[in-house]
Design a protein around this motif. Sequence first.
Motif, short mmCIF file in Angstrom:
data_model
loop_
_atom_site.label_atom_id
_atom_site.label_comp_id
_atom_site.label_asym_id
_atom_site.label_seq_id
_atom_site.Cartn_x
_atom_site.Cartn_y
_atom_site.Cartn_z
N GLN A 154 0.82 -1.21 0.00
CA GLN A 154 0.00 0.00 0.00
C GLN A 154 0.85 1.26 0.00
OE1 GLN A 154 -2.59 -0.59 3.40
NE2 GLN A 154 -4.10 -1.70 2.19
N ALA A 155 2.05 1.19 0.57
CA ALA A 155 2.93 2.36 0.63
C ALA A 155 3.58 2.67 -0.71
CB ALA A 155 4.01 2.16 1.69
N ILE A 156 3.77 1.64 -1.55
CA ILE A 156 4.57 1.81 -2.77
C ILE A 156 3.73 1.79 -4.04
CG2 ILE A 156 6.46 0.81 -4.12
CD1 ILE A 156 7.62 -0.25 -1.51
N LEU A 157 2.72 0.93 -4.10
CA LEU A 157 1.93 0.75 -5.31
C LEU A 157 0.60 1.49 -5.23
CD1 LEU A 157 2.47 -3.07 -5.98
CD2 LEU A 157 3.82 -1.14 -6.81
N ASN A 175 -1.95 -0.10 -9.73
CA ASN A 175 -0.95 -1.10 -9.33
C ASN A 175 0.46 -0.75 -9.82
OD1 ASN A 175 -1.13 -3.31 -7.57
ND2 ASN A 175 -0.71 -4.76 -9.21
N GLU A 176 0.68 0.52 -10.13
CA GLU A 176 2.01 0.97 -10.55
C GLU A 176 2.72 1.66 -9.37
OE1 GLU A 176 1.36 3.55 -13.83
OE2 GLU A 176 0.75 1.95 -15.21
N LYS A 177 4.06 1.66 -9.42
CA LYS A 177 4.84 2.27 -8.35
C LYS A 177 4.66 3.79 -8.37
CE LYS A 177 8.96 0.87 -7.27
NZ LYS A 177 10.39 0.49 -7.32
N ILE A 178 4.47 4.35 -7.19
CA ILE A 178 4.37 5.80 -7.05
C ILE A 178 5.77 6.36 -6.89
CG2 ILE A 178 3.44 7.69 -5.64
CD1 ILE A 178 1.21 5.79 -4.76
N PHE A 179 6.07 7.44 -7.60
CA PHE A 179 7.38 8.07 -7.52
C PHE A 179 7.68 8.45 -6.06
CE2 PHE A 179 10.14 11.92 -8.65
CZ PHE A 179 11.26 11.14 -8.82
N MET A 180 8.86 8.08 -5.59
CA MET A 180 9.19 8.16 -4.17
C MET A 180 8.86 9.51 -3.50
SD MET A 180 12.84 7.20 -2.31
CE MET A 180 12.86 5.56 -3.00
N PRO A 181 9.23 10.68 -4.06
CA PRO A 181 8.93 11.95 -3.37
C PRO A 181 7.44 12.23 -3.24
CG PRO A 181 10.61 12.25 -5.06
CD PRO A 181 10.03 10.90 -5.27
N PHE A 182 6.61 11.52 -4.03
CA PHE A 182 5.17 11.81 -4.02
C PHE A 182 4.36 10.75 -3.28
CE2 PHE A 182 6.34 13.67 -8.39
CZ PHE A 182 6.90 14.79 -7.78
N ARG A 183 5.02 9.79 -2.66
CA ARG A 183 4.32 8.83 -1.82
C ARG A 183 3.95 9.50 -0.50
NH1 ARG A 183 8.79 3.97 -2.33
NH2 ARG A 183 8.75 3.81 -4.62
N MET A 184 2.91 8.99 0.17
CA MET A 184 2.56 9.52 1.49
C MET A 184 3.70 9.28 2.47
SD MET A 184 -0.21 11.11 1.25
CE MET A 184 -0.43 11.45 2.99
N TYR A 188 -1.91 14.34 -7.00
CA TYR A 188 -2.14 13.65 -8.27
C TYR A 188 -1.66 12.19 -8.19
CZ TYR A 188 -2.10 12.60 -13.26
OH TYR A 188 -2.34 12.02 -14.47
N ALA A 189 -0.51 11.97 -7.58
CA ALA A 189 0.05 10.62 -7.50
C ALA A 189 -0.83 9.70 -6.66
CB ALA A 189 1.46 10.66 -6.92
N ASN A 190 -1.53 10.26 -5.67
CA ASN A 190 -2.37 9.45 -4.78
C ASN A 190 -3.87 9.64 -5.06
OD1 ASN A 190 -0.37 8.32 -2.57
ND2 ASN A 190 0.24 10.43 -2.96
N ARG A 191 -4.18 10.09 -6.27
CA ARG A 191 -5.57 10.37 -6.63
C ARG A 191 -6.37 9.07 -6.77
NH1 ARG A 191 -2.65 9.55 -10.91
NH2 ARG A 191 -3.51 8.79 -12.89
N ASN A 192 -7.70 9.20 -6.80
CA ASN A 192 -8.58 8.08 -7.15
C ASN A 192 -8.52 7.92 -8.66
OD1 ASN A 192 -10.82 6.49 -7.91
ND2 ASN A 192 -11.89 7.02 -6.02
N ALA A 193 -7.95 6.82 -9.12
CA ALA A 193 -7.73 6.62 -10.56
C ALA A 193 -8.73 5.64 -11.16
CB ALA A 193 -6.31 6.12 -10.80
N THR A 194 -9.85 5.38 -10.47
CA THR A 194 -10.85 4.47 -11.02
C THR A 194 -11.60 5.11 -12.18
OG1 THR A 194 -12.43 5.22 -9.33
CG2 THR A 194 -11.17 3.22 -8.86
N LYS A 195 -11.68 6.46 -12.18
CA LYS A 195 -12.32 7.18 -13.26
C LYS A 195 -11.30 8.12 -13.89
CE LYS A 195 -16.87 7.13 -11.05
NZ LYS A 195 -17.99 7.97 -10.51
#
Length: 341
Positions: free
Chosen positions: A93-96, A101-110, A150-157
């Motif tokens: 959950q911290a990385i993907l 299911n793609e990796k979130i760029f490190m500076p933009f992860r929670m 943006y990196a942690n947005r809801n991407a279902t839509k």
Amino acid sequence: MADTATTASAAAAASAASTSTDAPPFQLGKPRFQQTSFYGRFRHFLDIIDPRTLFVTERRLREAVQLLEDYKHGTLRPGVTNEQLWSAQKIKQAILHPDTNEKIFMPFRMSGYIPFGTPIVVGLLLPNQTLASTVFWQWLNQSHNACVNYANRNATKPSPASKFIQGYLGAVISAVSIAVGLNVLVQKANKFTPATRLLVQRFVPFPAVASANICNVVLMRYGELEEGIDVLDGDGNLVGSSKIAARHALLETALTRVVLPMPILVLPPIVMSMLEKTALLQARPRLLLPVQSLVCLAAFGLALPLAISLFPQMSEIETSQLEPEIAQATSSRTVVYNKGL
């Protein structure tokens, strides 16, 4: 086959539970801590922002994902504990991203929000800033916030890029305008002594950042107010789409975004104004910046989990407060909706 897989999964879970008494029974996709209390939400978000997950290797990530897949399909090897399963889920959950299911760029992860955001906070609170430095740090802060959103947005839509650009520009313009305007007013305030003027200037970033955060939330999620958000009954069934629930979600998120910068941008100036009077820092002025950085880091580390724990991720609202068609579509007294972070 489905019954066999379910039985195997249940057996695996029972095996995990029997080998670990310290951790609660594992539930795939569910929070480890109860979300009905502030303390439970605080513990949950401490896990989410844990910076140690930034150092997880690619191999460890693959192992964590595979472990969760084995649990899901009932092929978990004997001896796996609940603690190992919770740890694997925390890493994933911290990385993907949960939707892509793609990796979130490190500076933009929670989990990277505090380590990568603290230098920006230090820059915002630097004394005796010029107009150019004020504009630069406010721009950098809102740019970082926009990328995290943006990196942690809801991407279902699918969301058009224009919405992201609109929110980003609105946040930057509001932050810079308020910060510059307040600094000009302080400079022109002849009644202030130089020491008082310096102290007041240190508090300028808070109203600028708080107002920009609200602007960012409203502009980035304005579509929810127009289209509504999904509300679910107690069994997780979709009841409908509610604009009233969307207003509640945005209000709760906006309040969180106002509370978040409060300890970060208010406490450090107060603490530093006292520390600067100590004999140690007066004799060694070079220590001012490192000490201020540590103070900002501590304030950031405390403020982030406290702010995002104010409201549950899945908030509850009575159906009687929603649109008539929503109230008529379910027999449940309350429904839940995803507030967002």
